[in-house]
Scaffold this motif. Structure first.
Motif, PDB file in Angstrom:
ATOM      1  N   GLU A 195      -8.850 -12.246   0.451  1.00 66.34           N
ATOM      2  CA  GLU A 195      -8.590 -11.527   2.107  1.00 66.34           C
ATOM      3  C   GLU A 195      -7.754 -12.551   2.716  1.00 66.34           C
ATOM      4  O   GLU A 195      -6.765 -12.401   3.254  1.00 66.34           O
ATOM      5  CB  GLU A 195      -9.578 -11.007   2.134  1.00 66.34           C
ATOM      6  CG  GLU A 195      -9.544 -10.205   3.072  1.00 66.34           C
ATOM      7  CD  GLU A 195     -10.649 -10.172   3.901  1.00 66.34           C
ATOM      8  OE1 GLU A 195     -12.059  -9.868   3.457  1.00 66.34           O
ATOM      9  OE2 GLU A 195     -11.004  -8.875   4.828  1.00 66.34           O
ATOM     10  N   SER A 225      -3.777 -11.447   3.838  1.00 62.80           N
ATOM     11  CA  SER A 225      -3.510 -11.041   4.968  1.00 62.80           C
ATOM     12  C   SER A 225      -2.421 -11.881   5.548  1.00 62.80           C
ATOM     13  O   SER A 225      -1.707 -10.866   5.705  1.00 62.80           O
ATOM     14  CB  SER A 225      -4.476 -11.723   6.111  1.00 62.80           C
ATOM     15  OG  SER A 225      -4.476 -13.220   6.355  1.00 62.80           O
ATOM     16  N   ARG A 259       0.589  -9.866   3.905  1.00 59.30           N
ATOM     17  CA  ARG A 259       0.584  -8.218   4.593  1.00 59.30           C
ATOM     18  C   ARG A 259       1.911  -8.060   5.228  1.00 59.30           C
ATOM     19  O   ARG A 259       2.044  -8.231   6.048  1.00 59.30           O
ATOM     20  CB  ARG A 259      -0.712  -7.338   5.295  1.00 59.30           C
ATOM     21  CG  ARG A 259      -1.734  -7.447   3.716  1.00 59.30           C
ATOM     22  CD  ARG A 259      -2.904  -6.826   4.880  1.00 59.30           C
ATOM     23  NE  ARG A 259      -4.304  -7.092   4.009  1.00 59.30           N
ATOM     24  CZ  ARG A 259      -4.499  -5.520   3.226  1.00 59.30           C
ATOM     25  NH1 ARG A 259      -3.816  -5.156   2.378  1.00 59.30           N
ATOM     26  NH2 ARG A 259      -5.349  -6.588   2.078  1.00 59.30           N
ATOM     27  N   ASP A 308      -4.982  -0.058   1.182  1.00 56.68           N
ATOM     28  CA  ASP A 308      -4.928  -0.426   0.502  1.00 56.68           C
ATOM     29  C   ASP A 308      -5.713   0.504  -0.986  1.00 56.68           C
ATOM     30  O   ASP A 308      -5.993   1.763  -0.841  1.00 56.68           O
ATOM     31  CB  ASP A 308      -5.666  -1.763  -0.018  1.00 56.68           C
ATOM     32  CG  ASP A 308      -5.161  -2.743   0.172  1.00 56.68           C
ATOM     33  OD1 ASP A 308      -4.862  -2.665   1.160  1.00 56.68           O
ATOM     34  OD2 ASP A 308      -6.264  -3.886   0.673  1.00 56.68           O
ATOM     35  N   PRO A 311     -10.900  -7.352  -1.538  1.00 59.32           N
ATOM     36  CA  PRO A 311     -10.803  -7.124  -0.659  1.00 59.32           C
ATOM     37  C   PRO A 311     -10.158  -5.798  -0.161  1.00 59.32           C
ATOM     38  O   PRO A 311      -8.714  -6.532  -0.292  1.00 59.32           O
ATOM     39  CB  PRO A 311     -10.127  -8.860   0.040  1.00 59.32           C
ATOM     40  CG  PRO A 311      -9.514  -9.509  -1.248  1.00 59.32           C
ATOM     41  CD  PRO A 311     -10.423  -8.641  -2.834  1.00 59.32           C
ATOM     42  N   GLN A 355      -8.914  -3.029   1.976  1.00 60.51           N
ATOM     43  CA  GLN A 355      -8.855  -2.451   3.363  1.00 60.51           C
ATOM     44  C   GLN A 355      -7.535  -1.488   3.555  1.00 60.51           C
ATOM     45  O   GLN A 355      -6.990  -1.092   2.849  1.00 60.51           O
ATOM     46  CB  GLN A 355      -7.947  -3.825   4.266  1.00 60.51           C
ATOM     47  CG  GLN A 355      -8.733  -5.400   3.824  1.00 60.51           C
ATOM     48  CD  GLN A 355      -8.156  -6.426   5.235  1.00 60.51           C
ATOM     49  OE1 GLN A 355      -7.348  -5.847   5.344  1.00 60.51           O
ATOM     50  NE2 GLN A 355      -8.894  -7.466   5.319  1.00 60.51           N
ATOM     51  N   GLY A 356      -7.767  -0.947   4.728  1.00 57.42           N
ATOM     52  CA  GLY A 356      -7.272  -0.011   4.941  1.00 57.42           C
ATOM     53  C   GLY A 356      -6.708   0.495   3.820  1.00 57.42           C
ATOM     54  O   GLY A 356      -7.758   1.477   3.947  1.00 57.42           O
TER      55      GLY A 356
END
Ligand code: NAD
Ligand code: ZN
Length: 363
Positions: free
Chosen positions: A23, A27, A30, A65, A60, A62-63
């Motif tokens: 993750e 990050s 991204r 993804d 991981p 997120q959002g």
């Protein structure tokens, strides 16, 4: 003489539990709202058995993804790469990155999809050497099987409409790999052996090849030592074996990156093209019969087969037609650098069509 200027993977993290850092690693890669796409081997899909592995819950996401389970029943095809890339372009326009989690097949798919997010046309347009024009989107590889070296290589092996050939380019290596041996825990003994032997065979072919140099030798010898340790010397498979085979795969991949593979790979490509035989098991089927070319290696391989109680399929070419044998021979003899590495510049005198036919008949 022109020396290879070898493009390597940018970042490597190794260690049990290093998957937890994914993750944090992602990050900084991204790009706004553009999703990370996790291309995960279908072995880990709900109901497939592998979903019980604890790490699957730690992917991981997120959002917006996206998680795609990659069907690796067959080795990757260019049509499958195109389908995934086109689907992602339609759904998101652009993505932040492609994260391949699985064996060599899932990792190769991830590399190819990343490249097809930024290059026009079909993946089949780029099967060859240095045909890819644009860098792909960010890509990370996370092996759940050890042996192929796909995590470090500059190729992604694809079957296209007319050939089985990789997208070999400086844009192909991963930006990041996560080598977490926990992910390879509990692989069934047969699969572990077939993929592990891919590494063993990479070492023998590199170390016995005419392209050998000190760079390849250093990595090849270490990888070979680790394979011998886990498959022959140790009484039981344990955590340390998973750690060691993961590093053997990496080092074996580095060894062939700066040399080349040899007879087993050249012959097994023919099997795979005609019969769809998978890379690991195909290499084992062929290597078993290569005593003439790699006497010591084959002797040791047979010991490993026996110690690990593995079945190597026999008589798989029985009943094939002359046309079938010709197809395999043509595919195999097309792999010129492999033969040259194995047998020297005058390899065509040493490996005639008749001789290769007899070899295929013996498989
Ligand atoms: P694979 O990726 O084809 O997977 C084999 C099987 O193991 C699949 O059924 C898969 O679902 C399953 N599997 C994956 N992880 C598992 C786990 N942790 N536990 C149990 N099962 C698991 O096998 P492979 O031998 O790793 O890879 C072979 C592929 O790699 C071929 O497509 C070959 O062409 C490619 N390859 C690429 C390179 C390269 O440099 N790019 C080099 C060698 C091979
Ligand atoms: Zn291989």
């Amino acid at each position: 003489m022109k020396f290879r200027n070898f493009k390597m993977v940018n970042y490597v993290v190794f260690g049990r539990g290093s998957f937890n850092q994914l993750e944090e690693i992602l990050s900084s890669n991204r790009k706004g709202n553009a999703p990370m796409v996790f291309l995960v081997d279908h072995f880990f899909a709900p109901g497939s058995g592998g979903e019980k592995k604890e790490f699957v819950k730690r992917i991981p996401i997120q959002g917006n993804d996206k998680l795609i389970y990659a069907d690796v029943t067959h080795e990757p095809k260019t049509s499958y790469v195109d389908k995934i890339a086109n689907q992602l372009k339609e759904e998101f326009g652009q993505v932040s990155g492609i994260i391949g989690i699985g064996g060599g097949s899932a990792m190769d798919l991830a590399k190819a999809v990343s490249l097809m997010m930024t290059n026009p046309g079909s993946a089949s347009d780029y099967q060859g050497w240095d045909l890819v024009r644009n860098p792909g989107v960010y890509k990370a590889g996370i092996p759940t099987l050890s042996g192929t070296g796909a995590e470090v290589s500059r190729t992604t092996v694809l079957t296209g409409p007319t050939k089985k050939l990789g997208m070999n380019s400086d844009f192909t290596p991963f930006d990041q790999i996560v080598l977490d041996p926990e992910l390879t825990e509990g692989v069934p003994a047969n699969q572990r052996f077939y993929t592990g032997m891919d590494c063993y065979i990479h070492c023998i072919e590199s170390l016995q090849g005419t392209y050998l140099n000190e760079f390849s030798k250093s990595y090849g010898e270490k990888a070979l030592e680790l394979c011998q340790h886990v498959f022959l010397e140790k009484a039981h498979w344990d955590e340390e074996s998973d750690d060691q085979l993961m590093m053997a795969s990496y080092a074996g991949g580095m060894s062939i990156a700066y040399s080349q593979v040899g007879v087993a790979h050249a012959v097994s490509y023919g099997l795979s093209y005609l019969l769809g035989t998978k890379h690991g098991i195909g290499n084992c089927i062929v290597f078993d019969k290569l005593g003439e070319f790699y006497p010591e290696g084959v002797k040791e391989f047979k010991k490993m087969v026996e110690k690990n109680k593995i079945d190597i399929p026999q008589q798989i070419t029985k009943g094939l037609s002359d046309k079938d044998f010709d197809t395999m021979i043509n595919v195999s003899l097309g792999m010129k650098p492999l033969w040259e590495n194995a047998l020297g510049r005058d390899w065509e005198k040493k490996m005639t069509r008749e001789k290769l036919r007899r070899l295929y008949e013996s498989l």
